[in-house]
Design a protein around this motif. Structure first.
Motif, PDB file in Angstrom:
ATOM      1  N   THR A  89       5.981  17.536  -7.805  1.00 42.09           N
ATOM      2  CA  THR A  89       6.076  18.989  -7.729  1.00 42.09           C
ATOM      3  C   THR A  89       5.770  19.625  -9.077  1.00 42.09           C
ATOM      4  N   TYR A  90       5.299  20.864  -9.039  1.00 43.47           N
ATOM      5  CA  TYR A  90       5.117  21.660 -10.257  1.00 43.47           C
ATOM      6  C   TYR A  90       6.303  22.599 -10.475  1.00 43.47           C
ATOM      7  N   ASN A  91       7.291  22.536  -9.553  1.00 41.78           N
ATOM      8  CA  ASN A  91       8.489  23.392  -9.645  1.00 41.78           C
ATOM      9  C   ASN A  91       9.749  22.538  -9.508  1.00 41.78           C
ATOM     10  N   PRO A  92       9.982  21.604 -10.418  1.00 37.71           N
ATOM     11  CA  PRO A  92      11.086  20.646 -10.243  1.00 37.71           C
ATOM     12  C   PRO A  92      12.467  21.293 -10.212  1.00 37.71           C
ATOM     13  N   GLU A  93      12.634  22.462 -10.795  1.00 39.14           N
ATOM     14  CA  GLU A  93      13.944  23.106 -10.825  1.00 39.14           C
ATOM     15  C   GLU A  93      14.171  24.053  -9.650  1.00 39.14           C
ATOM     16  N   HIS A  94      13.195  24.205  -8.793  1.00 40.79           N
ATOM     17  CA  HIS A  94      13.349  25.096  -7.633  1.00 40.79           C
ATOM     18  C   HIS A  94      14.513  24.611  -6.778  1.00 40.79           C
TER      19      HIS A  94
END
Length: 805
Positions: free
Chosen positions: A670-675
């Motif tokens: 993912t490019y949004n690991p903290e989502h």
């Protein structure tokens, strides 16, 4: 006798039933649900009989019906009543609902053929004009005898009415042989037959020695006795035997072998679920149960044992699965358990196969129906249980008119039959879970896997960091290493890339030109297999250009990745591996779903790569690694359900591993690991995701706190579509309801894809607390926009839409 008929014209002016008289010698042939032709204006139109009565409010002389289209009834009393409910509930025309309920064959152009099963009795009934044919055109028979007489012949199984799509045979038949002679007559014929005619004697001896057999298939007799077609014809000429045609069903399972699978001992959680629901089966209670069970918790075994309980009580069972890709494995489990009496209905069957399955259901030969969305209309009698597996899936909502949701239809049929409805999912829709939360559904938790293995650990790969330290590659070094490890261990891998094709779009690096579909407001997708640029909305395609169509630069490159591109990369990195790719491109041909799944299940391939169709319901014990190539594909779409769908997809695909004795592992790129969706998916934490997402829905006034209806205006004339959308908003606007927060109107807005197949789309989204507040206005819109349709401007009403594009 008077019938009320709904005419096949989807228009305001005829959206009701019309009364027609039935001639006396037609009365026994007419039934509720029959399709008839009737005079309407100066034309003959098809219609459905929705009521039979002796009274009419019409003051003049009623016209008689013109003809009967079917001597079989495909819609029973329940479905006729359901059509009335759905037409009002969905705010659509009743004829649209009735047509949606029919098997596909009856929507095509076809001929009706009368197959004569018993020529002797048929001849006695109809008279001397009959010339001993095995089949005749229905119109010829109707010119000779009355519909009542035809109905009686059919009832006595002397004839059957068979339908043939024009230029396509729809009914399969086999030639049967029987004798009308008794044993003494056969013995007398044998004595008169020369000893040298041993083949003819063999036929006589067969029927002498097998008096209990009423008939035998011609090919079987020829094989057993080693006789020729000429010998058979000679015996027919001597009137020893006669032939007749017998219909045989096309069996969609004929090429599949199943081993018997007996009931398994239930674990404590499973047993508790079974005990609760079985009480509703026994007591005929229309309760709705939501089984929220982690992947691998044994929901299917509960379904099967509850279906068995219903069958033991002489009832029928209906089991829905969301996609054709799930049907083979579910069908295998059902057939392995019950062996016979099972009908399969899904889009992968031919028109004629569906028709044959429908016939088996109508005749009571199938007590279990397994299928996708439209199976909810299967004409089962005495339903004892209805099950919707993976209830959260959006494929249960019909995208075309009538826009029903299978779950809503199931609840209606559940109440009609006083039968429980079971909704099963590891990640229930927020609407279903919210209903369970407030007690409208009975909530049942299954928190443990049946193999007692823990849920697989999930490793999140931050692709922004991979991009910094590696050349652009859709597979991270960590995922490549883990795939190689599984290949070395002879274990299997499932990879999800929720985008088909080779590349998302084609970009010119000099002028920035992106190839667009000329009919739709969307870029074309590159498919390397046939070197084509394709539109996934209208199916437009053209060859891959060698230079930019705008500036003629040769520096034109593909960008983005699809399943084709990932498959190519896998074959380059792991040349020893066999990759099975499953997406809409590889599963278009009939039977391809089953073939590809069998290929992977049998170990012929090591890696199963696919779109969301591989994410749910599939059970392979040797899969120890699941990889998600790009978890962000749908995460940032302009749709309030984007987060929910992404969480469901990640959770479902994670559940494909660790289902056997071997431990599993999941890798999510993912490019949004903290989502928050990624973080909740990492810990398989549906409960906290549900609470978090419900807060967001509450703040933004979306379901399940509000109902939604999408009005879509479309036209080839952009201005006309836009103007009507604004007119509709003005018609619906109610400042008092808005002040009380009872109604919000969002838009008009352009569709996410504003032009599809040369039509421009504008949307109005209604959010409201009580449907009765806008019921009348929507009814008016349905009726008043008929005139607009003649001008090429169309309005669609979609309650509780699953997508907003």
């Amino acid at each position: 006798m008077i019938v009320k008929v709904v005419i096949d014209i989807p228009a305001k002016q005829v959206n009701r039933s019309f009364d027609y008289a039935v001639p006396k010698d037609w009365e026994s042939a007419i039934k509720l649900g029959s399709r008839v032709q009737v005079p309407f204006g100066n034309m003959k139109r098809t219609g459905f009989v929705v009521d039979i009565t002796d009274e009419t409010e019409f003051n003049g002389k009623l016209k008689p019906i013109h003809s009967i289209m079917d001597y079989d009834v495909f819609l029973n009393e329940e479905l006729i009543e359901l059509s009335d409910y759905l037409a009002e509930y969905l705010q659509c025309f009743r004829i649209s609902v009735l047509q949606a309920m029919l098997p596909s064959l009856l929507k095509a152009k076809y001929d009706a053929i009368v197959q004569i099963h018993d020529p002797v009795q048929f001849s006695e009934k109809v008279g001397s004009w009959y010339q001993n044919e095995t089949s005749i055109d229905r119109k010829v028979l109707e010119e000779r005898i009355s519909p009542n007489a035809i109905s009686q012949l059919k009832k006595e199984n002397i004839i059957s009415i068979e339908y043939q799509v024009i230029n396509q045979t729809t009914q399969k038949t086999k030639t049967m042989i029987k004798t009308n002679l008794n044993k003494d007559q056969l013995m007398n014929a044998l004595e008169k037959t020369s000893q040298r005619s041993f083949k003819q004697r063999a036929i006589l001896e067969y029927f002498i020695n097998n008096q209990a057999i009423e008939s035998i298939e011609k090919s079987t007799l020829m094989t057993e006795l080693e006789v020729s077609n000429a010998t058979i014809n000679s015996a027919i000429d001597k009137e020893w035997i006669t032939t007749f045609k017998e219909m045989i069903y096309r069996d969609p399972l004929k090429d599949v072998s199943f081993q018997t699978n007996s009931s398994k001992t239930l674990l404590a959680e499973q047993q508790n679920a079974y005990d609760l629901i079985s009480q509703s089966v026994d007591n005929k209670q229309a309760d709705t149960y939501l089984i929220e069970g982690v992947t691998g918790s044994g929901k299917t075994e509960i379904y099967l044992q509850l279906m068995d309980r219903a069958l033991q009580q002489g009832k029928s069972a209906l089991l829905l699965v969301p996609e054709i890709s799930l049907t083979p494995q579910m069908v295998e489990r059902v057939v392995s358990r019950f062996q016979t009496g099972i009908a399969v209905l899904h889009s992968g069957l031919s028109i004629t196969e569906k028709y044959d399955e429908w016939q088996r259901i109508i005749k009571g030969e199938a007590k279990i129906v397994v299928g996708a969305r439209s199976s909810i209309f299967a004409p089962l009698e005495n339903i004892g249980i209805i099950i919707i597996d993976e209830e959260h899936e959006t494929t249960y909502k019909q995208s075309d008119n009538p826009r029903y949701h299978a779950r809503d239809v199931a609840r209606w049929r559940s109440e009609y039959h006083d039968a429980p409805l079971i909704l099963g999912s590891a990640t229930p829709s927020l609407e279903s879970r919210a209903r369970a939360q407030v007690g409208n559904y009975h909530l049942i938790h299954l928190e443990n896997r049946v193999n007692q293995m823990p849920m697989p650990p999930v490793d999140i790969i931050d692709m922004t960091q991979v991009e910094l330290r590696e050349t652009a590659n859709e597979l991270s070094p960590e995922l490549i290493e883990k795939i190689q490890d599984r290949l070395d261990k002879k274990e299997q891998v499932v990879l999800l890339q929720n985008r088909r094709g080779y590349a998302s779009y084609l970009l010119c690096r000099e002028c920035g030109f992106i190839m667009q579909c000329p009919r739709c407001d969307i870029s074309l997708t590159y498919h390397k297999f046939d070197n084509q640029m394709k539109c996934h909305y209208c199916d437009y395609h053209e060859p891959l250009p060698t230079q930019c169509p705008s500036c003629q630069s040769p520096h034109i490159r593909t960008h983005g990745i699809g399943t084709q591109k990932v498959a190519e990369t896998l074959e380059e990195i792991f040349p020893e591996a066999k990759v099975t790719r499953m997406d809409n491109d590889t599963t278009r041909r009939k039977g391809q779903h089953q073939k590809l799944l069998d290929e992977f299940s049998s170990g012929q391939s090591n890696i199963l790569l696919g779109t969301q169709m591989i994410a749910k319901g599939l059970d392979f014990e040797n899969v120890t690694l699941v990889g998600v190539i790009n978890a962000d594909t749908a995460l940032n779409l302009p749709d309030f359900r984007a987060s929910e769908r992404t969480f469901q997809l990640l959770t479902q695909v994670s559940g494909r591993t660790g289902r056997g004795r071997l431990a599993g592992e999941v890798v999510i790129q993912t490019y949004n690991p903290e989502h928050y969706v990624i973080q909740f998916a990492k810990t398989h934490d549906y409960e906290n995701f549900f609470r978090f997402e419900m807060k967001r829905r509450h703040l933004t006034n979306y379901p399940p706190y509000y109902f939604t209806t999408l009005l879509t205006v479309s036209s080839k004339h952009q201005g006309r579509a836009s103007q009507l959308a604004y007119d509709l908003k003005a018609q619906l606007y109610n400042p008092e309801l808005e002040r009380k927060e009872q109604l919000y109107i969002i838009g008009p807005n352009r569709n996410n894809i504003s032009k599809i197949n040369n039509y421009y789309y504008f949307n109005l989204l209604l959010k409201y607390k009580d449907k009765t507040t806008i019921q009348r206005q929507l009814d008016d819109i349905l009726n008043n926009t008929q005139q607009k349709a003649t001008q090429g401007v169309y309005v669609n009403i979609n309650h509780e839409p699953q997508y907003f594009s």
